[in-house]
Enzyme design. Structure first.
Site, mmCIF file in Angstrom:
data_model
loop_
_atom_site.group_PDB
_atom_site.id
_atom_site.type_symbol
_atom_site.label_atom_id
_atom_site.label_comp_id
_atom_site.label_asym_id
_atom_site.label_seq_id
_atom_site.Cartn_x
_atom_site.Cartn_y
_atom_site.Cartn_z
ATOM 1 N N ASN A 89 -13.888 9.888 -26.789
ATOM 2 C CA ASN A 89 -13.102 9.499 -28.163
ATOM 3 C C ASN A 89 -11.662 8.272 -28.006
ATOM 4 O OD1 ASN A 89 -10.324 10.299 -27.828
ATOM 5 N ND2 ASN A 89 -11.363 11.937 -27.361
ATOM 6 N N TYR A 90 -12.192 7.958 -29.418
ATOM 7 C CA TYR A 90 -10.910 6.662 -30.206
ATOM 8 C C TYR A 90 -9.302 6.500 -29.457
ATOM 9 C CZ TYR A 90 -15.556 5.195 -32.539
ATOM 10 O OH TYR A 90 -16.459 5.701 -32.651
#
Ligand code: PMT
Length: 400
Positions: free
Chosen positions: A209-210
């Site tokens: 994820n970011y």
């Protein structure tokens, strides 16, 4: 609080350098040991003799002493210091510090310093207001440096505006408050998780994820600055910390993060779970790169990852505090309150992807702290370091 502390006083070439003599004197009177480091141009504004007489130590300004060839180690100086104070800090030195232009003893010492750094800018109002100066100060802030904002008043140019170096008495007070704050969590142990987890699909691909780790690293540093010994279990990130009281343990997957968190948790008084843990991992990891040329499009089966927060929450003893984070996109408060209950948390920091400037990767965040006993403490959009300070204020108030 300042008695016995080692302070590097960095002086740069501005009119306000005359106030540095008073600042050195105040530090000495308060019981600190002071080592002055001057830029070559600072010597045009105030003589090293005055400062060495006040501090009882020869001023350092060059890499070598010209007549003896003696080398001045910026690394040793950086390690010696409990704090580095740059006052006055000109626009030029602020720019060099922000971008690592290490062409003098002051900037090399700054880059080597492990101690907290305080920067007291002094310059003309237009220089102070210039976007370049503001951006460089923001960069210094993002490195964890403390900016002592200049006051407004009559400047050397006789113009009136913001740019006067803060008065030496106030700079002393900032340092005293800082060292006092550094005692609040002395003797406490903290566990912080940060960043994303990567769940391997094959040797070159993963589910992730970011999360950048910025929020978690800011929290680890803030807890350490208040005196706690911090174990930071970090997923794969590019941010880093050099704080001597933060022990960073790097992991990749949720299972690895859980294993390290489980080791540190029994000794931890405070646990802050900032990591964006992947909820699912591939059921099988291919041992060779999955090839595009293969006839069938592969299907990746998923299994649920362990819930680190819930695992630790189930083992929480009286006296241990667990703070979670909730990143939501809708029905934010209801989801966050549900997580407090399911994971046995004491509080949760709710941030929403609907708030511009909050959440993944950005330098700012906006969190609302919701507690297990029904309190709601709304926050404002601030730098992640400032948000971390608010969360640690909440923690210290709850412990007292
Ligand atoms: O890293 P940055 O780029 O600075 O971004 C910061 C952040 C947005 C990642 C951070 O502020 C944040 O919100 N972190 C939590 C993100 C998240 O995964 O929230 P969640 O609602 O899915 O999880 C709730 C809580 O349970 C969190 O404390 C999480 O760490 C924890 N959890 C979740 C799943 C899991 N398997 N194990 C967990 O421990």
């Amino acid at each position: 609080m300042i008695r016995g502390k080692h302070i590097i006083l960095g002086i740069t070439g501005g009119i306000a350098a005359y106030k540095s003599a008073m600042l050195a004197r105040l530090f000495i009177k308060a019981g600190a040991e002071v080592q002055v480091v001057m830029t070559p141009s600072a010597r045009e504004f105030i003589t090293p003799v005055t400062l060495s007489a006040l501090t009882g130590k020869p001023v350092v300004s060059e890499f070598f002493t010209a007549n003896t060839g003696e080398w001045h180690s910026h690394v040793d100086l950086g390690l010696w210091a409990d704090a580095m104070v740059i006052a006055p800090a000109t626009a030029c030195t602020i720019g060099k510090m922000a971008h690592g232009v290490a062409d003098n003893m002051l900037v090399t010492t700054y880059l080597s310093a492990k101690a907290p750094v305080f920067v007291a800018p002094a310059m003309d109002l237009d220089m102070m207001a210039h976007p370049s100066t503001r951006a460089n100060l923001e960069l210094l802030r993002s490195y964890g440096n403390h900016i002592i904002e200049p006051a407004s008043g009559e400047l050397a140019s006789h113009l009136i505006g913001k740019g006067r170096m803060e008065e030496p008495e106030n700079i002393l007070r900032v340092l005293e408050d800082f060292f006092e704050k550094g005692e609040t969590l002395r003797g406490k142990r903290a566990l912080v998780t940060a960043g994303p987890t990567y769940e391997k699909i094959d040797p070159v691909r993963f589910i992730g994820n970011y999360s950048s780790g910025k929020m978690g690293y800011a929290l680890a540093e803030e807890l350490a600055e208040r005196g706690a010994e911090v174990t930071l279990v970090s997923g794969p990130v590019t941010v880093s910390t050099t704080h001597p009281q933060v022990n960073v343990i790097k992991v990749e997957s949720a299972r690895e993060m859980l294993a390290e968190a489980e080791k540190a948790f029994p000794e931890s008084d405070i646990t802050v779970l900032t990591a964006a843990v992947a909820d699912y991992a591939p059921a099988e990891v291919a041992d060779r790169k999955i090839k595009r040329e293969e006839s069938e499009i592969p299907t990746i089966g998923l299994v649920k990852n362990p819930d680190i927060a819930a695992t630790l929450g189930a083992r929480k003893r009286p006296g241990q505090m667990i703070i979670g984070f909730a990143l939501e996109t809708d029905n934010e408060e209801a989801h966050a309150l549900d997580k407090i209950r399911r994971k046995n948390l004491d509080a949760i920091c709710l941030n929403s992807l609907r708030t511009p400037g909050a959440g993944f990767a950005v330098d700012t965040n906006l969190v609302t702290i919701l507690t297990a006993d029904g309190q709601k403490l709304p926050g404002e959009l601030k730098s992640k370091r400032e948000v971390a300070a608010d969360i640690v204020d909440f923690i210290t108030n709850s412990l007292s």
